[in-house]
Design a protein around this motif. Structure first.
Motif, short mmCIF file in Angstrom:
data_model
loop_
_atom_site.label_atom_id
_atom_site.label_comp_id
_atom_site.label_asym_id
_atom_site.label_seq_id
_atom_site.Cartn_x
_atom_site.Cartn_y
_atom_site.Cartn_z
N GLY A 269 0.79 -1.23 0.00
CA GLY A 269 0.00 0.00 0.00
C GLY A 269 0.82 1.27 0.00
N ASP A 270 0.20 2.36 0.45
CA ASP A 270 0.80 3.68 0.36
C ASP A 270 2.04 3.87 1.22
OD1 ASP A 270 -1.22 4.32 -1.35
OD2 ASP A 270 -2.30 5.66 0.00
N VAL A 271 2.29 2.99 2.16
CA VAL A 271 3.46 3.12 3.02
C VAL A 271 4.72 2.65 2.31
CG1 VAL A 271 3.36 0.81 4.07
CG2 VAL A 271 4.24 2.76 5.41
N THR A 272 4.59 2.05 1.14
CA THR A 272 5.72 1.46 0.43
C THR A 272 6.18 2.30 -0.75
OG1 THR A 272 4.47 0.21 -1.22
CG2 THR A 272 4.70 -0.79 0.96
N THR A 273 7.29 1.89 -1.33
CA THR A 273 7.81 2.56 -2.52
C THR A 273 6.94 2.31 -3.74
OG1 THR A 273 9.32 0.68 -2.73
CG2 THR A 273 10.22 2.71 -1.81
N ALA A 274 6.00 1.36 -3.65
CA ALA A 274 5.04 1.19 -4.75
C ALA A 274 4.12 2.38 -4.82
CB ALA A 274 4.22 -0.09 -4.54
N CYS A 275 3.94 3.06 -3.68
CA CYS A 275 3.17 4.30 -3.59
C CYS A 275 1.85 4.19 -4.34
CB CYS A 275 3.99 5.47 -4.15
SG CYS A 275 3.50 7.07 -3.48
N ALA A 276 0.98 3.32 -3.85
CA ALA A 276 -0.24 2.97 -4.56
C ALA A 276 -1.16 4.15 -4.82
CB ALA A 276 -1.00 1.89 -3.76
N GLU A 277 -1.52 4.89 -3.79
CA GLU A 277 -2.35 6.09 -3.88
C GLU A 277 -3.77 5.84 -4.33
OE1 GLU A 277 -0.52 9.46 -5.85
OE2 GLU A 277 1.47 8.68 -5.38
N GLN A 278 -4.09 4.67 -4.80
CA GLN A 278 -5.44 4.35 -5.23
C GLN A 278 -5.91 3.07 -4.53
OE1 GLN A 278 -7.46 6.04 -8.32
NE2 GLN A 278 -6.54 7.28 -6.72
N VAL A 279 -7.22 3.04 -4.22
CA VAL A 279 -7.77 1.92 -3.46
C VAL A 279 -7.54 0.60 -4.18
CG1 VAL A 279 -9.90 0.87 -2.60
CG2 VAL A 279 -9.46 3.30 -2.22
N LEU A 280 -7.86 0.55 -5.46
CA LEU A 280 -7.75 -0.71 -6.19
C LEU A 280 -6.31 -1.21 -6.26
CD1 LEU A 280 -10.31 -0.25 -9.10
CD2 LEU A 280 -10.46 -1.84 -7.19
N ILE A 281 -5.36 -0.29 -6.38
CA ILE A 281 -3.95 -0.70 -6.39
C ILE A 281 -3.55 -1.24 -5.03
CG2 ILE A 281 -1.58 0.08 -6.70
CD1 ILE A 281 -2.62 2.14 -8.68
N SER A 282 -4.01 -0.58 -3.96
CA SER A 282 -3.72 -1.06 -2.61
C SER A 282 -4.32 -2.44 -2.37
CB SER A 282 -4.24 -0.07 -1.57
OG SER A 282 -3.51 1.14 -1.61
N VAL A 283 -5.52 -2.67 -2.89
CA VAL A 283 -6.14 -3.99 -2.77
C VAL A 283 -5.25 -5.05 -3.40
CG1 VAL A 283 -8.06 -5.42 -3.61
CG2 VAL A 283 -8.52 -3.19 -2.56
N GLY A 284 -4.78 -4.77 -4.61
CA GLY A 284 -3.90 -5.72 -5.29
C GLY A 284 -2.59 -5.94 -4.55
N GLU A 285 -2.02 -4.86 -4.01
CA GLU A 285 -0.77 -4.98 -3.27
C GLU A 285 -0.96 -5.81 -1.99
OE1 GLU A 285 2.55 -3.48 -3.98
OE2 GLU A 285 1.53 -3.85 -5.86
#
Length: 301
Positions: A269-285
């Motif tokens: 999620g947003d705490v990582t260097t993947a820097c998701a910033e979007q709900v659906l991306i965080s779900v996948g992560e």
């Protein structure tokens, strides 16, 4: 001793928890709340929000499932994580010490706030911290973006293609000398207010005015349909300092399998260097992190 402790109850943490439960892991989730950033939604009078890709249905389904499984969760802040041998210890603000063979850190990030009158009052009511989520709603509308970094310039770049006018209020100049900022300045829909300070957010039921002060000290009001505060994100990674490698901004560094530099500790999620910033991306992560944790634990199950 748990197989897995998940820290964080936002989209990434909730997803990871449900995936881990379905893998029959002995899992425990610790978080200050459930839902994370999905608890904050932008409301605009008379606007159809069908264009917003929220991922809320997925997150709410997982939230309801975990809410029912009260034995698998605990609502409290985590203050520290340590590792001795192959065992992690997760300490909470209330003094609890939880042991696990693996950890997923999914605590998200918090936004940098303006700290001006009206900001808290109008949060979700014409004021948002995510232009990336809501920009498509403002075709031929007026928008104000506050910030002078990467997120603010990206927001203006997207809104500049849709909105009637976009005022960029850049308090500290920031990246205004970058090629992107110079390109944005040539857009007739974009007005850049360099080194202007925001004094207040005003409105009736929803934010519709921003009071600013020029470098010379003159005050002015900007009428708008929405205010996007894009000052940046602060990752909630402090309890992991010294345990995992982080970038200069404090984001937890992960590989493509959500592994950190500490074996057995994963992040999403947003705490990582993947820097998701979007709900659906965080779900996948979150799903990826849970599957990686399961594979890590598999030889010992």
């Amino acid at each position: 001793m748990y197989d897995l402790i998940i820290v964080g109850g936002g989209p990434a943490g909730l997803t990871a928890a449900i995936y881990a439960i379905r893998k029959r892991l002995n899992v425990f989730l610790v978080s200050q709340d459930l839902g994370g950033k999905t608890n904050y939604r932008l409301e605009i009078p008379g606007m159809d929000t069908h264009q917003v890709i929220r991922g809320l249905e997925v997150v709410e389904k997982f939230w309801r499932e975990l809410d029912y499984l009260d034995f698998a969760r605990h609502l409290e802040r985590v203050t520290a994580v340590t590792k001795t041998g192959e065992t992690f210890t997760v300490r909470t603000a209330g003094g609890a010490e939880l042991k696990a063979r693996s950890v997923i850190w999914a605590t998200g990030s918090r936004v940098k706030q303006l700290g001006v009158p009206g900001e808290r009052r109008f949060l979700g009511k014409g004021l948002s911290y995510s232009a990336l989520s809501y920009a498509p709603l403002f075709i031929d509308k007026r928008a104000v973006v506050i910030g002078d970094g990467r997120l603010a310039l990206r927001a203006v770049g997207e809104l500049g293609q849709l909105a009637a006018t976009v005022h960029l209020i850049a308090p500290m100049h920031g990246l205004l000398d970058s090629p992107l900022a110079q390109k944005l300045a040539k857009n007739p829909r974009v007005v850049i207010l360099d080194r202007y300070k925001v004094k207040a957010i005003q409105g009736d039921t929803h934010a519709d005015r921003v009071v600013v002060s020029s470098p010379e000290g003159k005050d002015a009001e900007i009428a708008t349909d929405v205010v996007f505060v894009e000052l940046g994100l602060l990752p909630n990674s402090e309890p992991l300092k010294g345990l995992v490698e982080m970038d200069d901004e404090g984001r937890v560094m992960i590989d493509n399998l959500n592994r950190t530099t500490c074996p057995g500790l994963f992040a999403a999620g947003d705490v990582t260097t993947a820097c998701a910033e979007q709900v659906l991306i965080s779900v996948g992560e979150g799903a990826k992190a849970a599957l990686s944790a399961f594979e890590y634990l598999l030889p010992t199950l």
